[in-house]
Design a protein around this motif. Structure first.
Motif, PDB file in Angstrom:
ATOM      1  N   ASN A   4      51.616  26.908  50.700  1.00  0.00           N
ATOM      2  CA  ASN A   4      51.994  27.873  51.734  1.00  0.00           C
ATOM      3  C   ASN A   4      50.772  28.677  52.133  1.00  0.00           C
ATOM      4  O   ASN A   4      50.139  29.306  51.270  1.00  0.00           O
ATOM      5  CB  ASN A   4      53.077  28.833  51.234  1.00  0.00           C
ATOM      6  CG  ASN A   4      54.439  28.195  51.068  1.00  0.00           C
ATOM      7  OD1 ASN A   4      55.218  28.581  50.203  1.00  0.00           O
ATOM      8  ND2 ASN A   4      54.754  27.205  51.896  1.00  0.00           N
ATOM      9  N   ALA A   6      49.331  31.767  54.526  1.00  0.00           N
ATOM     10  CA  ALA A   6      49.710  32.927  55.334  1.00  0.00           C
ATOM     11  C   ALA A   6      48.892  32.930  56.627  1.00  0.00           C
ATOM     12  O   ALA A   6      47.669  32.798  56.591  1.00  0.00           O
ATOM     13  CB  ALA A   6      49.459  34.213  54.556  1.00  0.00           C
ATOM     14  N   ALA A  52      54.525  29.738  55.207  1.00  0.00           N
ATOM     15  CA  ALA A  52      55.147  30.425  54.080  1.00  0.00           C
ATOM     16  C   ALA A  52      56.540  30.920  54.453  1.00  0.00           C
ATOM     17  O   ALA A  52      56.807  31.267  55.610  1.00  0.00           O
ATOM     18  CB  ALA A  52      54.277  31.613  53.657  1.00  0.00           C
ATOM     19  N   PRO A  56      57.432  35.195  50.501  1.00  0.00           N
ATOM     20  CA  PRO A  56      56.817  34.315  49.494  1.00  0.00           C
ATOM     21  C   PRO A  56      56.380  35.109  48.270  1.00  0.00           C
ATOM     22  O   PRO A  56      56.169  36.326  48.315  1.00  0.00           O
ATOM     23  CB  PRO A  56      55.598  33.765  50.239  1.00  0.00           C
ATOM     24  CG  PRO A  56      55.233  34.879  51.175  1.00  0.00           C
ATOM     25  CD  PRO A  56      56.539  35.478  51.616  1.00  0.00           C
ATOM     26  N   LEU A  61      50.678  32.102  47.136  1.00  0.00           N
ATOM     27  CA  LEU A  61      50.296  32.119  48.551  1.00  0.00           C
ATOM     28  C   LEU A  61      48.792  31.892  48.728  1.00  0.00           C
ATOM     29  O   LEU A  61      47.976  32.408  47.961  1.00  0.00           O
ATOM     30  CB  LEU A  61      50.678  33.468  49.155  1.00  0.00           C
ATOM     31  CG  LEU A  61      50.647  33.613  50.678  1.00  0.00           C
ATOM     32  CD1 LEU A  61      51.641  32.663  51.333  1.00  0.00           C
ATOM     33  CD2 LEU A  61      50.952  35.066  51.055  1.00  0.00           C
TER      34      LEU A  61
END
Length: 235
Positions: A4, A6, A52, A56, A61
């Motif tokens: 994921n 950001a 994400a 999350p 992350l």
């Protein structure tokens, strides 16, 4: 959880990232997993896959950031104002130009390919809760971080379906996963000097890369528990 990243600007994400499959290589460590080299731009499905969820876990992350580094500043003190008094400076590493992956086995120098870190020595159930790694590209060249799209728990569960709960997920799990003919995708993210990343390198397979650049690249590394957004995002 899978990879994921950001971001708030999809165009900036796409401009910085490429996607590829992987292969195994024999001149390096036996079974080492490396990018295929057939990089392509991110498609809409790729963007969706790495986006994400709304809330999350910070510990899982990936963030692309510009750490507040000034020339001449001691690297050991860089992260002091970032909210984790226990963050640890790991040191620097220098990568030669044109390296598809950069991490070597300290015993014999052979490249290990995509790998999991194990600073926190976490068992399966806790693997998602490790510290994140902060990397700063010191230059002079551009470098990439290459990240696998499948997390350590998912791969360990697949490779050891009846015994995963009692294991410590390991780089060898990824090697067995790929050797079994299962599809595996990686994303590389471009980092120019002064740029960096925060990533769960205990949880996602990763390595550095200087592929396509004629200059070497030094990088500095830290481990800590930083909340999302504590360092300004580049995307």
């Amino acid at each position: 959880m899978p990879l994921n990243i950001a971001y708030s600007d999809e165009a900036a994400l796409r401009a910085r990232c490429d996607v590829a499959t992987v292969r195994t290589t024999r001149p390096d460590e036996a079974g080492a997993v490396v990018p295929s080299g057939l990089w392509r731009p991110m498609a809409e499905a790729d963007v969706k896959a790495i986006t994400a969820p709304r809330r999350p876990l910070d510990s899982t992350l990936v963030e692309i950031v510009r750490p507040p580094f000034q020339e001449g500043q001691p690297l050991e003190t860089l992260v002091q104002p970032m909210g984790d008094a226990d963050a640890v400076y790991l040191g620097q590493a220098l990568a030669k130009p044109e390296m598809a992956t950069t991490t070597g086995n300290h015993q014999d120098g052979r490249l290990i390919g995509l790998h999991l870190d194990n600073w926190d020595k976490l068992r399966f159930a806790d693997k998602h809760a490790g510290r994140r790694r902060l990397c700063l590209n010191l230059g002079p060249g551009t470098r990439y971080v290459v990240l696998g799209a499948m997390d350590a728990q998912a791969v360990c569960r697949t490779v050891h379906p009846t015994a995963y709960l009692h294991r410590h997920p390991h780089t060898d799990d990824y090697r067995a996963y790929v050797a079994g003919g299962r599809p595996f995708r990686v994303v590389r993210i471009r980092l120019t000097p002064g740029e960096g990343y925060l990533a769960p390198t205990e949880y996602l397979p990763h390595d550095g890369s200087t592929e396509g650049d004629h200059l070497p690249s030094a990088a500095a590394f830290w481990l800590g528990r930083w909340p999302r957004g504590v360092i300004p995002s580049l995307i």
